[in-house]
Enzyme design. Sequence first.
Site, short mmCIF file in Angstrom:
data_model
loop_
_atom_site.label_atom_id
_atom_site.label_comp_id
_atom_site.label_asym_id
_atom_site.label_seq_id
_atom_site.Cartn_x
_atom_site.Cartn_y
_atom_site.Cartn_z
N SER A 173 0.84 -1.19 0.00
CA SER A 173 0.00 0.00 0.00
C SER A 173 0.88 1.25 0.00
O SER A 173 1.66 1.45 -0.92
CB SER A 173 -0.95 -0.03 1.20
N THR A 174 0.80 2.07 1.05
CA THR A 174 1.56 3.33 1.08
C THR A 174 3.05 3.07 0.93
O THR A 174 3.64 2.31 1.69
CB THR A 174 1.30 4.06 2.41
N HIS A 199 -2.60 -0.91 -3.43
CA HIS A 199 -3.74 -0.04 -3.20
C HIS A 199 -3.58 1.23 -4.03
O HIS A 199 -2.65 2.01 -3.83
CB HIS A 199 -3.84 0.34 -1.72
N MET A 292 -0.02 1.08 5.22
CA MET A 292 -0.75 1.41 6.44
C MET A 292 -1.90 0.43 6.63
O MET A 292 -2.50 -0.03 5.67
CB MET A 292 -1.29 2.83 6.34
N ASP A 295 -4.61 -4.71 6.02
CA ASP A 295 -5.02 -5.50 4.87
C ASP A 295 -3.92 -6.49 4.49
O ASP A 295 -2.76 -6.12 4.34
CB ASP A 295 -5.33 -4.58 3.68
#
Length: 363
Positions: A173-174, A199, A292, A295
């Site tokens: 993600s991030t 993401h 973050m 997930d």
Amino acid sequence: MTPVAAPNVFIIDDSALVRQVLADTLRSENINVIGTAPDPIFARQKMEKNWPDVILLDMEMPRMDGMTFLKQLMQERPTPVIICSTLTEKGAQLTIDAMAAGAVSVLTKSSVGVRDGLNELKGQLIRAIREASQARPVRNHIVHSAPTAVPKSQPAQALSYRTTDRVVAIGTSTGGTQALEAVLSALPPDAPGIVAVQHMPEKFTAAFAKRLNSVSRIEVREAQDGDRVYAGLALIAPGGRHMELVRSGAQYRVRIFDGPHVTRHKPSVDVLFRSVAQVAGHNATGIIMTGMGDDGARGLKLMKDKGAATVAQDETSCVVFGMPREAIKLGAVDIVTPLKQIPQLIMQRCAPREEPARRPGGL
């Protein structure tokens, strides 16, 4: 428990309406907007007096464009940056280049710039800012600053007849756009088939996959429903859709489908990992990287329970350690390793097993 301080945010956008709407929205959610500016030159002068925790940055502005400012910022004073981008093809490609240069997240400007649309985006905006405030961007990031043509020493079509019984599933993600590029660009052409969730909003994953393909020796593309998974190919889940691994005879394929958000995301890493656990079991490797939230943690635990090898990126090399940390806490991880070691681990795990050597003159 000590309350988390509200992040200080600076907004850079040439539209006065966008600046006003963003500032009003953030302040209504108790986020500190410490300043706004119509372009990076004005912004830099103001920020020197009070440096923000997070910057919301437009890409196309007068005097200095967002990309030029971002590159300078990441060299001189790395700061978490969220890109406010359009949904046009040009805007998507520019945004992907910005994320490769160090930006941590992207918001779709078509919604941000409209008051009614912003109400629907508010939750995503607030969450993105809080996530970005915990990010740790670094100078001279390991990934390429711009895409360059990389010759594929063995064309992907030459590998397409092979059905690999090994598959690698990656979730991030991030900070993941840079991390995923670092991994895929380091793999050889005969790397195992890869399925990955990053993401990212709808419309941006095609440009992201195109960039990854340009810097990798394997083929990388945005997944389409029914695509085969085979050696030398990485499939990136499309934004706004879930991706599952399915078995079709002796082959792996992907299923792309709509559905509710899972662990607040679509595509969701948990959705992918759970399917890989059920379909591939011990023939799979699961890798969770910077991001973050949580997930992927439960899906990775299921993969481990089904016999898959599981890997987490270590805290030092993560932009945000949240997703790996949650997976480790859940007991889902076999190996915790720096980002630069992940390509080697993939190849070691998926190397063909050697048969015992025969004795001279014997059987």
